[in-house]
Every structure is written in C-alpha cells, then in structure tokens.
Design an enzyme around this catalytic site. Structure first.
Site, PDB file in Angstrom:
ATOM      1  CD  GLU A   1      -0.774  -5.301   5.713  1.00  0.00           C
ATOM      2  OE1 GLU A   1      -0.856  -5.905   4.624  1.00  0.00           O
ATOM      3  OE2 GLU A   1      -0.933  -4.071   5.804  1.00  0.00           O
TER       4      GLU A   1
ATOM      5  CG  HIS B   1      -3.663  -3.394   3.437  1.00  0.00           C
ATOM      6  ND1 HIS B   1      -2.477  -2.811   3.848  1.00  0.00           N
ATOM      7  CD2 HIS B   1      -4.433  -2.382   2.996  1.00  0.00           C
ATOM      8  CE1 HIS B   1      -2.540  -1.508   3.657  1.00  0.00           C
ATOM      9  NE2 HIS B   1      -3.717  -1.212   3.137  1.00  0.00           N
TER      10      HIS B   1
ATOM     11  CB  CYS C   1      -0.972  -0.046   1.185  1.00  0.00           C
ATOM     12  SG  CYS C   1      -2.346   1.110   1.010  1.00  0.00           S
TER      13      CYS C   1
END
Lengths: 793, 249
Positions: free
Chosen positions: B209, B207, B86
């Site tokens: 994560e 994302h 990002c």
C-alpha cells in the site's frame, strides 16, 4: 532534595540554590511577588526561570532575529512556527534539543525528544508528517560513544516508528567535543488547515482547564532546571530520575484525540506539557491570554500516591496535554478522549486575576502572577568576550599559507576521495536511516540520505482527490560546528546558507528557518560570545536570504567536565515545491548530460573534512561567505529548475566538490569524465568546503540557456564535462594545479580516476566500519521495560 | 463501489495509507474501529500496519482479542477475503487465520527500507492482477518480521502453494535465509507472505500500500491492492462475499 508542603516562606535559606536559582534571581522573585516565595512557589519559579523555559540568557539576542516574512502566521513564542502555504493549508515546524537527557539515558532521552517535538506540532492543530533528527557524538570508535549512538538511534526509531510519523532525514556528525555531551536535536513538521490553527492560550475566565493523556508521576522532576540548564558530570546516575520515560502508543492516541478535538472546534487553547510540566502549561497559556488559572491540585490524576505538591506541579511526565474548554463543551471533549482511551480530568479553571493559583483541600498553596513565571521572567545581561586566539586568526577567505602546509604535493586525489567517502562524517547514513520508518503515511518522495527530504502534501485520500499539480514540502537540517568553533558568526551564517541551499536545489522556495542553538555555559564570557556571534550570523544570513526565523530552541550548558561542545547552530529549513513533478535531485540523470559547476571555490580549508583528515588545525584559514552571492545562487537554481533546464542539482558542502561529484555518481550509478580548472590548489578546489557552489547536470541542449541564466545573475559557471561511463574521472588542470605530475614536468596534476563501484563501496560501508556495526546480527537488542516499538510498522 | 473495510486499532499507523491505496484502486475504503463488531458491508477486509495497542506484549497478541477481529475471524471462516499487512499480518497470524509466526528480525533491529519480493502464485484473489512483473520493489518497516514455522509446516506450505511472497535478489533469484541482506529479517525460506489453505486470507510483511505511485519510488505494490479490490467486487457481484449478522448494507 526535599520540599516542605507549599506553605509558609521558604523553609531552607539556601533552597533556591539547591533548585538552581541564583541569589539575584531569588531577589528578583521577591521583588515580583512583594514577599518571599514559599517552597512550592520557589520550585515553580526554578523550573520556569530555567534557561530552557525562560531563555533568560538568550532572549536579548533572539530579539534581534528577523521573524516576519510572507505567510508567517505564528512565530517564535508559540509551540511551533506556522507558515501559510496557500489552498487553505499551513505548515508547522520546529526543532528542539534533548541533549542532556540523551546523555544520561540515550534511549529514553532520544525517544522523549521525538515525543516532545511532535506534541509541539499537533498542539498547533497540525498533523505531524515528518521528523528529521540531527545527532552529534564523540569519536565513533569509542565504546561509550557507540553505546550512546546505539541507544539514541533506537530511541528515535522506537518512538517515531510506533507513532507513525516518518523519519525522513537529518544529520549524524562525530567530533570529539561531543564525547561527554552528545547532541540530539529533533525537528518535526506538520500540516494543518489554516482555519484549525490553535494557540496555546487560556482565554475566557470561567473556561475549564482539562488535562488529558497520561497520569502524572515522579519522572522528569526538574528536567528543565536540573538537566537542561546546568552542566553535569558524565553519566551521573543521580540525574537519572530527571529523565522522562516515553510511551509512543499513548502519544499516537494523543495525536488523534487532539486533532479530533481541534477539528470539532472544542478547544479554546491547547498546550502540550513538556519542560516544567503543569506549571509551564498553565502559566504560559494564562499569560498569552492575559488571564489567570486556578489549579485544583487534588484533581490531577497521579501514577503514585503521596506525591508532594511541588512534584505534581513540575513533573515532566510525558504524553500529557492541557486543553482550555468551554464548560458546555466538556461532555463532548470527554467523549472524544474516552473513545481514544485517554484519561482526562478538569484540573482547574481560567480566572480573570492574572495569577496562577494552586489549591488543595480548600487551601491556597501558591499564588504567582502568570507573567512573573513567563514573559516577565528574569533576563540576564551576560558578559561576552571573544577568546584570545581569535585575534591571531587570518580573516576568512584570506589566501593564507595553510595550503602550503597540506600534503598535496604527491597526493593521490583519488585515494583521498575514497578515504573521505569512507570517513565517519561523510559515509552513507544508511545503517542509521534504515532503523527508521521513512515511508509511513505514504508521502515520502525520496528515501533518506540523498539530499533534502521531500514530502508530498496534496496527495488526496479520505475521499479527497489528489491535487494537480501536486505540491511538496522540502526539508533539511544543517549545522556547521567546525567553522563555528573559531568563527561562530561564520558557522551560523554557513549553516543557514547550506540548509536553505539544500532546499533550493530541489527547486523549492524556503519558507522559514527554525534553529536549535547548542552552546556552552552562558555565564562564561567566551561561551556567551559564541552564542552572541552565532545569533548575529543567523540573523544576517536569514535577512540576506529573505527567510524568516519562525522559532527554535536554545540549549546552553552543553559542557562536560573539562570540555565544551563546538558551538553548534543547528538550522532546520522547510521549503515549498509548487509542483513535485518539477523537482531536481542530486543524482546524475542521463549519460551525455553536461556537468557544470556554478560558483567558485575560495581559499580556506579550515573546518573541512579534508583538513581533519590531513590533521590541520581548523584555525588555519576559514573560507569566506558572500551572502549576496549565496542569495543570487539560490534564486538562480530555483529559477533554472522551474524552467526545466536542470537534470540534477547537488550542493557542494562537506567533503567539497570531490565528494559532491562522487555522491552524484554513486546515487545514479553513472560515472563522468570531468576536467576541473584548479584556481587555488587541488586540495582547495577538490576538497575545500567554501560555500555557495552547486553542481548541475543538464541536457546539452539546455546548457546555453542555463549559462545565460547564471551569467545574468552574475554567477561564475564552469563547464566540467559529461556524465557517462563507469568511472568518475576528474582531470586537474590549470596553473594552480600542483603535485606529483607537476614534478614530473607536466602542468597537470594527478587526476581522480576511480570506478563508481569502488566509490560506492567506500561510501556505503564507512559508518558500519566506524561504529563496529558490521556484525549487526549479533548486536544485543534493547530490552528496556515498557518500550513499544519492537513490532511492526 | 465495492466496500473494503480497513481495521483501525489504537496504534494502527498505516491505516490512512491503506485507505488511500484502496481508493486509488477504485474501491470504497471503510474505516472499521476496533470496538465495532460490524464490518459495515465490507466485501473484503484489510488489517493494516502499525503498532496495535502498542504491541507491548508481542506484536499482534492483544489485537486478536478485539471485537472487530472476532468479526473478521467469522468473516474469514465464511470465505471472506482478508489481507493482513505487516502488523496486520502479525495480528492474523496470532489469530490463527494464516499459518506461522513472526519473530524478531534476526538482526534485532527495526528495519525500514526497500526490498524485492517475488509473487509465487498469480491465481489468488490477492495477486491475480499483479503479474507478471517480478520482482516487485516495495518498502518494509518492521522489527518483528522473521517468518517462522516448523519444517513440517514449511514443507506443507511449499507443497500446497501457500507461500505467496518471497524475498528475492534484484535479479529475481530467491534470497538466502540467514546473513543475506536481501532477506531483511532472516525469514525461513525467505518467506515474505503466505496464504491460508482455503485461499481467502493472506498476509505479508512488506507494504504494497506504500508502493502504489511511481512518485513515491515504486508502484510495484499497486497490483496487489487492485487484485484485492477487483476480487472483492467479483465476490460481491457473484454473491460470495459473506454477510455477517449486524452488517450494514
């Protein structure tokens, strides 16, 4: 407005009026000081004695609220309520309004609303973990409303997305009464280690007063008094300098620095600077500790030269904090601020004399007892009088003739359901929620817009293993203004019931209530009566449900020329889920599950979305609430979920049972075949919004136990049918059923029979259609100067 | 345990999410403050999401000049593994570590929601353990994520296998360029992430994560994080992880 330097007695006889103080308030100031205030002192009083800071109209009412409860470690009067949740942790939460700034400048008004409430949370020592925003606007097809919605949504997102706190829920309601006076209520939640609980107090004479964060400028001069505490004309450009400007990047640094200072044990007290700026920060912290503070005006870093003393003292420049620090710890404090790139300055010291003193170049510009500015501010005994028409209204829950006025004969309930699902107040909030970052911090268990927000707390990280079972916070905001318009007691009680119910149906136990009371001009007896009744309803409901009020905010004077907002008690509730794996959601879970309705509809369509659609005046029949039944219902559903008997649990509220069932179908992609016994009339049973009802689904094997549990709690239960298929079918049966089919000689009214795909289509696109956002790609980007938040997350 | 450095700028806000995901994947997550020139013995670097320095001028444009990014640049040049997520993707793109640029979303609004992406190659250090499931459901949260490069560059990227992630429909078919809601930001050729020619630096807008646990709605991103941790461990064991002057360990 010009003010002489703060010396000598008030320079203009009518200065107090220009500052928003009444003649009797000036007399009260003179009585407290034993002399006439000078200009600077008068300016300080004017912001501190504003409704926003002093609660001078609402304080006698708010004192009646139940504020004690299990685990409450900080209640009203602190920056935020704090409730212990065990394992050494506590949750801090509060809701606050930023209505008037948002009406004047929607982007910055909303953005600084987010910033202000976040500071309240981390000032307590808590890391902000979630934001919910409850927004109210006028007619969505109106050009100015669209401008406001667009700006406010971008502002909430622009700030929250950048600062890295997920926006996990909230509300969006349209009603013409908010056209000139939108409501922007923002709730923030934080988690802290209880040992780091920090108070906004200034103990220890000799301690240093340190201002850190942004420099002080001329923005937000008199925001508390000029904007928040007076009615105003629509879009008045002269008020614009009173709106603050937000910098979420600075706020992010302020969060990290503040939490680091607290964790290192370096601060004796911490206070954010919001309304009334430094004046509020020093007087409140001193008063809470029974001390005084001497402010060295010349030491305050400024954005621009030649600021008058009063401007410095009442500026509402954002992203500033005041810390009370022992002199020997100053070096460490400065080092941490420096590491985060934050300016800091020693702007005063704590004294023992109980006074807020302002010094400049060795001269004393002002001296006011701290308590005169805060705890001993004037309290008004306002006049309350109900409006005339109330006496003509039927009692809530009365089986009145309103039903007969409704176009229910011959109505197609399926068409009504589709129309409701696509209406601005019931359609999917996706177009708004997806402008927010709802996943940052990696703890959001559900995406916004599907019932209450669920935020994990024991996820581990930073070397800490996750805890098992993993707990979660559950949060919801609800405000029933439509009912409150003609019965503010009922509106507030129903708001508390709905917000706590939304938390309970996940399986979580409500910990506390925070409230934002948005009302009209309290000097008008009928407006004050609305506030009085709402506070009474809030207290009654909280007592009945056993939930303490831990804090909140009062926003009065919500009137634009010629109109007053519906009285809007916005209720925020935070609950604790002991095991996040053992939770219920609103969507159906599996084909073959049994669908049950717990609770029973009572007559009264007043205030419902259906009544709005049908053009019915809200006075024509309010539903009733039985708070004891509500308490039993919520306890039952929590117990049933904890026992693993519940596959899904959905609240019946806006749009009634029909919309509740449709949402459970839409969100699961599963249909259902149901049969509803019509007791009152199809409109009441399908679309009425009487409270204390829950739709459950359960595995067939669990149904007997579930029914046993409900009956033990003396709750009515009705078996509706079975989950499955691609259509939502609701057959209307029973003696109360009337309509087209009856006229054809059958006892059964026309049924709802709609494909889930069609329900979804109506629901999903409704808001875009109402706001004209279908062509979002061509919407102009907000190009305000200095707005972070364009980039990434 | 393999040390994975996570760069923290003032304004980073998915740093804690990233640290945690690395720990879940069995790595030792090491926060690297923006003022440090040392990577503290990290065998791989993640530049996480957020708004580095507020992103006031343009996303990532200031962050690339920070001391830590100079060190990351040198690390990448010596074949060190770097993943930008990002805002981190924007930063490494600004720094020239991966080709292309990230422009404002075509809808001109910030977008935060789940998207589907497909992994185009499973033979990279960032994706080797992420297959063969497709598509992956992962969240996005950005206002400037429209991947842009000129046609010559795009053709070269396609030819050389440097398109690593693409936005797709839920059935796995590639999303359109403009006007397809499944390509949330209007990225050219639906590109959600790329890898450099040397194969050691990758960036993506979604994302992973924040998609490492089923509890939070998806664990489809975990394979990407695990791939990185495993690859870094292998590089360390085989002595391929670069050591920079001033590094600890």
């Amino acid at each position: 407005m010009t003010l002489e330097p703060g010396t000598g007695p008030a320079s203009q006889p009518a200065l107090h009026r220009a500052l928003g103080l009444s003649d009797d308030e000036l007399d009260a100031i003179v009585a407290r000081l034993g002399r006439r205030p000078n200009d600077l002192e008068l300016a300080m009083f004017s912001v501190m004695w504003s409704e926003h800071c002093s609660y001078k109209s609402s304080k006698p009412l708010l004192r009646t609220l139940p504020t004690h409860g299990a685990g409450v470690v900080a209640g009203p009067g602190e920056n935020a309520g704090v409730v212990s949740i065990g394992e050494g942790l506590a949750v801090a939460f509060k809701i606050e309004s930023h209505n008037h700034p948002s009406a004047v400048e929607p982007y910055q008004g909303a953005a600084t609303g987010v910033g202000g409430i976040l500071r309240d949370i981390f000032a307590m020592g808590a890391r902000p973990v979630a934001v919910l925003d409850a927004l109210r606007f006028g007619d969505p097809t109106d050009t100015r409303t669209r401008h406001l919605v667009d700006g406010v949504v971008r502002g909430v997102g622009g700030y929250g997305n950048c600062v890295g706190v997920p926006t996990v829920g909230g509300e969006l309601v349209f009603d013409r009464s908010y056209a000139g006076n939108p409501l922007v209520n923002v709730m923030a939640i934080g988690i802290l280690e209880e040992r780091h609980l920090t108070r906004a107090a200034a103990p220890g004479p000799g301690n240093l007063v340190i201002l850190f964060g942004s420099a002080t400028g001329r923005d937000g001069i008199g925001g508390a008094s000029v904007l928040a505490s007076a009615t105003f004309a629509d879009d008045d450009p002269s008020k614009r300098p009173s709106v603050q400007v937000g910098d979420p990047f600075a706020e992010k640094l302020l969060i990290e620095a503040s939490l680091e200072l607290i964790e290192a044990g370096l601060v004796e007290g911490l206070q954010d600077l919001g309304a009334a700026g430094i004046t509020c920060g020093v007087s409140e912290t001193a008063d809470r500790a029974g001390t005084g503070i001497e402010v060295d005006l010349d030491a305050i870093p400024r954005r621009e030269p030649d600021m008058a003393p009063f401007e410095v003292m009442i500026s509402e420049s954002q992203e500033r904090m005041v810390a009370i620090v022992r002199p020997e710890r100053y070096v460490e404090v400065a080092a941490i601020c420096g590491r985060w790139g934050l300016a800091r300055a020693v702007i005063g010291r704590v004294t023992a004399d109980g006074d807020v003193t302002v010094m400049s170049e060795g001269r004393e510009l002002a001296r006011i007892p701290a308590r005169a500015l805060t705890s001993e501010a004037i309290v008004h005994d306002r006049l309350a009088a109900p409006p005339e028409r109330r006496r003509q209204a039927p009692a809530p829950g009365a089986p009145i003739e309103a039903g007969a006025l409704l176009p229910e004969r011959g109505m197609d309930p399926g068409a009504v359901l589709l129309a409701l699902l696509g209406s601005p107040n019931l359609a999917s909030r996706r177009p708004v929620f997806e402008q927010y970052d709802s996943t940052v911090q990696a703890n959001s268990v559900v995406r916004p817009g599907h019932g209450a927000a669920i935020v994990r707390i024991d996820g581990g990280g930073a070397g800490q293993p996750p805890r098992t079972p993993t707990r979660a916070l559950v949060a919801a905001t609800d405000g029933n203004a439509a009912i409150g318009a003609f019965d503010p007691w009922l509106g507030a009680a129903m708001s508390v019931a709905e917000a706590t119910r939304n938390v309970s149906i996940t399986g979580a136990r409500p910990l506390g209530v925070t409230n934002c009371l948005n009302f009209g001009d309290p000097t008008k007896p009928d407006a004050f009566w609305q506030l009085q009744e709402a506070v009474r309803g809030l207290g009654d409901a909280c007592r009945a449900l056993g939930v303490p009020v831990t804090g909140g905010n009062v926003s009065l004077f919500n009137e634009a020329p010629g109109s007053r907002i519906l009285p809007t008690p916005e209720i925020g509730v935070v609950g604790l889920l002991d095991d996040v794996e053992r939770r219920a959601g609103p969507a159906f879970r599996a084909d073959g599950d049994t669908v049950l309705l717990v609770g029973r509809a009572t007559p009264g369509l007043g205030g419902s979305e259906y009544a709005t659609l049908a053009g019915l005046a809200p006075e024509d029949g309010a539903p009733a609430i039985d708070l004891d039944l509500e308490a039993r219902l919520q306890a039952f559903v929590r117990d049933a979920i904890a026992r693993g008997l519940v596959a899904s649990a959905q609240d019946v509220s806006s749009g009634g049972l029909g919309v509740a069932l449709a949402e459970a179908a839409i969100w699961s992609g599963r249909g259902a075949i149901l049969r509803l016994h019509v007791a009152s009339s199809p409109a009441v049973d399908l679309f009425g919004e009487s409270p204390s009802r829950i739709v459950l689904s359960a595995r067939p094997d669990d149904v007997p136990a579930l029914i046993g549990l409900a009956e033990a709690a003396d709750l009515p239960v009705e078996l509706l049918g079975t989950v499955g298929g691609e259509r939502l079918v609701i057959e209307l049966a029973g003696t109360g059923a009337t309509g087209a089919a009856e006229e054809r000689g059958s006892r059964v009214a026309d049924s709802v029979d709609v494909a889930v795909r069609d329900l979804r289509h109506a629901w999903d696109g409704g808001l875009d259609r109402a706001l004209g956002w279908r062509d979002a790609g061509s919407a102009a980007g907000y190009a305000g100067a200095g707005n972070a938040g364009a980039g990434a997350g | 345990m393999t040390r994975i450095g996570v760069v923290i700028f003032p304004g980073s806000n998915r740093d804690r999410d990233t640290l945690r995901a690395i720990e879940l994947a069995g790595g030792e997550a090491v926060p690297l403050w923006h003022e440090t020139a040392s990577l503290e013995g990290s065998a791989a670097i993640v530049v996480p999401g957020g708004f580095a320095y507020g992103d006031y001028l343009r996303a990532g444009v200031i962050a690339r000049f920070s001391p830590v990014m100079r060190a990351v640049g040198a690390f990448a040049e010596r074949d060190g593994l770097v993943l930008g997520i990002c805002n981190g993707f924007q930063v490494i793109a600004e720094a020239g570590l991966v080709p292309g640029a990230l422009l404002r979303n075509r809808g001109l609004r910030f977008l935060g929601r789940d998207v589907h992406i497909a992994i185009e190659r499973f033979d990279t250090p960032f994706t080797m353990l992420a297959g063969p499931r497709r598509p992956l459901r992962v969240p996005i949260a950005h206002g400037e994520g429209c991947y842009f490069a000129d046609d010559v560059t795009l053709d070269a990227l396609e030819r050389d296998g440097q398109v690593l992630f693409r936005y797709v429909h839920d059935d796995g078919s590639v999303a359109g360029e403009a006007g397809d809601p499944d390509n949330p930001n209007g990225s050219l050729r639906a590109i959600a992430g790329v890898i450099n020619a040397a194969g050691n630096v990758a960036g993506l807008m979604p994302h992973p994560e924040c998609a490492v646990e089923a509890l939070l709605g998806s664990d489809d991103g975990f394979g990407i994080i695990r791939s990185l941790v495993e690859s870094a461990g292998a590089a360390e064991r085989e002595g391929r992880a670069p050591r920079l002057a001033g590094s600890a360990a």
